[in-house]
Design a protein around this motif. Structure first.
Motif, mmCIF file in Angstrom:
data_model
loop_
_atom_site.group_PDB
_atom_site.id
_atom_site.type_symbol
_atom_site.label_atom_id
_atom_site.label_comp_id
_atom_site.label_asym_id
_atom_site.label_seq_id
_atom_site.Cartn_x
_atom_site.Cartn_y
_atom_site.Cartn_z
ATOM 1 N N ASN A 145 22.778 30.712 51.735
ATOM 2 C CA ASN A 145 23.032 30.060 50.452
ATOM 3 C C ASN A 145 23.762 31.036 49.541
ATOM 4 O OD1 ASN A 145 22.917 28.098 48.499
ATOM 5 N ND2 ASN A 145 20.782 28.447 47.981
ATOM 6 N N TYR A 146 25.079 30.953 49.502
ATOM 7 C CA TYR A 146 25.847 31.876 48.686
ATOM 8 C C TYR A 146 27.012 31.139 48.040
ATOM 9 C CZ TYR A 146 28.885 32.040 52.788
ATOM 10 O OH TYR A 146 29.696 31.709 53.836
ATOM 11 N N TYR A 147 27.513 31.733 46.958
ATOM 12 C CA TYR A 147 28.589 31.124 46.187
ATOM 13 C C TYR A 147 29.604 32.187 45.791
ATOM 14 C CZ TYR A 147 25.379 27.209 45.718
ATOM 15 O OH TYR A 147 24.524 26.163 45.972
ATOM 16 N N TRP A 148 30.836 31.697 45.544
ATOM 17 C CA TRP A 148 31.929 32.576 45.123
ATOM 18 C C TRP A 148 32.458 32.145 43.763
ATOM 19 C CZ3 TRP A 148 33.090 36.798 47.932
ATOM 20 C CH2 TRP A 148 32.723 36.821 49.279
ATOM 21 N N GLY A 149 32.933 33.133 43.004
ATOM 22 C CA GLY A 149 33.665 32.827 41.788
ATOM 23 C C GLY A 149 35.102 32.477 42.125
ATOM 24 N N GLN A 150 35.859 32.154 41.095
ATOM 25 C CA GLN A 150 37.236 31.703 41.303
ATOM 26 C C GLN A 150 38.195 32.866 41.524
ATOM 27 O OE1 GLN A 150 35.831 32.014 38.375
ATOM 28 N NE2 GLN A 150 37.350 32.910 36.991
ATOM 29 N N GLY A 151 37.761 34.074 41.219
ATOM 30 C CA GLY A 151 38.589 35.248 41.402
ATOM 31 C C GLY A 151 39.315 35.648 40.128
ATOM 32 N N THR A 152 39.510 36.937 39.966
ATOM 33 C CA THR A 152 40.260 37.468 38.827
ATOM 34 C C THR A 152 41.208 38.547 39.345
ATOM 35 O OG1 THR A 152 40.076 38.405 36.596
ATOM 36 C CG2 THR A 152 38.481 39.184 38.215
ATOM 37 N N GLN A 153 42.450 38.491 38.888
ATOM 38 C CA GLN A 153 43.475 39.403 39.383
ATOM 39 C C GLN A 153 43.355 40.762 38.693
ATOM 40 O OE1 GLN A 153 46.074 38.883 41.781
ATOM 41 N NE2 GLN A 153 46.296 41.099 41.534
ATOM 42 N N VAL A 154 43.381 41.796 39.506
ATOM 43 C CA VAL A 154 43.465 43.168 39.004
ATOM 44 C C VAL A 154 44.742 43.773 39.580
ATOM 45 C CG1 VAL A 154 42.471 45.477 39.078
ATOM 46 C CG2 VAL A 154 40.989 43.480 38.749
ATOM 47 N N THR A 155 45.607 44.235 38.703
ATOM 48 C CA THR A 155 46.868 44.841 39.121
ATOM 49 C C THR A 155 46.956 46.238 38.533
ATOM 50 O OG1 THR A 155 47.952 42.678 39.196
ATOM 51 C CG2 THR A 155 49.376 44.629 39.167
ATOM 52 N N VAL A 156 47.165 47.218 39.402
ATOM 53 C CA VAL A 156 47.268 48.609 38.972
ATOM 54 C C VAL A 156 48.683 49.082 39.253
ATOM 55 C CG1 VAL A 156 46.321 50.930 39.152
ATOM 56 C CG2 VAL A 156 44.843 48.934 39.564
#
Length: 116
Positions: A103-114
């Protein structure tokens, strides 16, 4: 149902810092593990950092000493403090909550750019 809402991504120069946040809502088990994964273009999603309900942590070798995971159980929120960022840290970062028994869930994601 469980929802995960991430925030804090963005563009930063190499050597800089960012702090990601992920707030969970819904039917959440108190002892759930929460963590952060990332996926760079053309690569598989990989674990960045994870914290169990009891507070144990594990980190990818590539981020040890630079990233710190923490959580506020009262707010059902997990954080990822990222310091000394490198261009190879560029990826979409996903929050994950694992309540066991598959039973697990994911977020929608957030972009990290370096940038270098």
């Amino acid at each position: 149902q469980v929802q995960l809402v991430e925030s804090g991504g963005g563009l930063v120069q190499a050597g800089g810092s960012l702090r990601l946040s992920c707030a969970a809502s819904g039917s959440i088990y108190r002892n759930s593990a929460m963590g952060w994964y990332r996926q760079a273009p053309g690569k598989q999603r990989e674990l960045v950092a994870r914290m169990t309900g009891g507070g144990s942590t594990n980190y990818a070798d590539s981020v040890k000493g630079r990233f710190t995971i923490s959580r506020d159980n009262a707010k059902n929120t997990v954080y990822l403090e990222m310091n000394s960022l490198k261009p190879e840290d560029t990826a979409v970062y996903y929050c994950n909550i694992d309540m066991g028994w598959g039973n697990y869930y994911w977020g929608q994601g957030t972009q990290v750019t370096v940038s270098s």
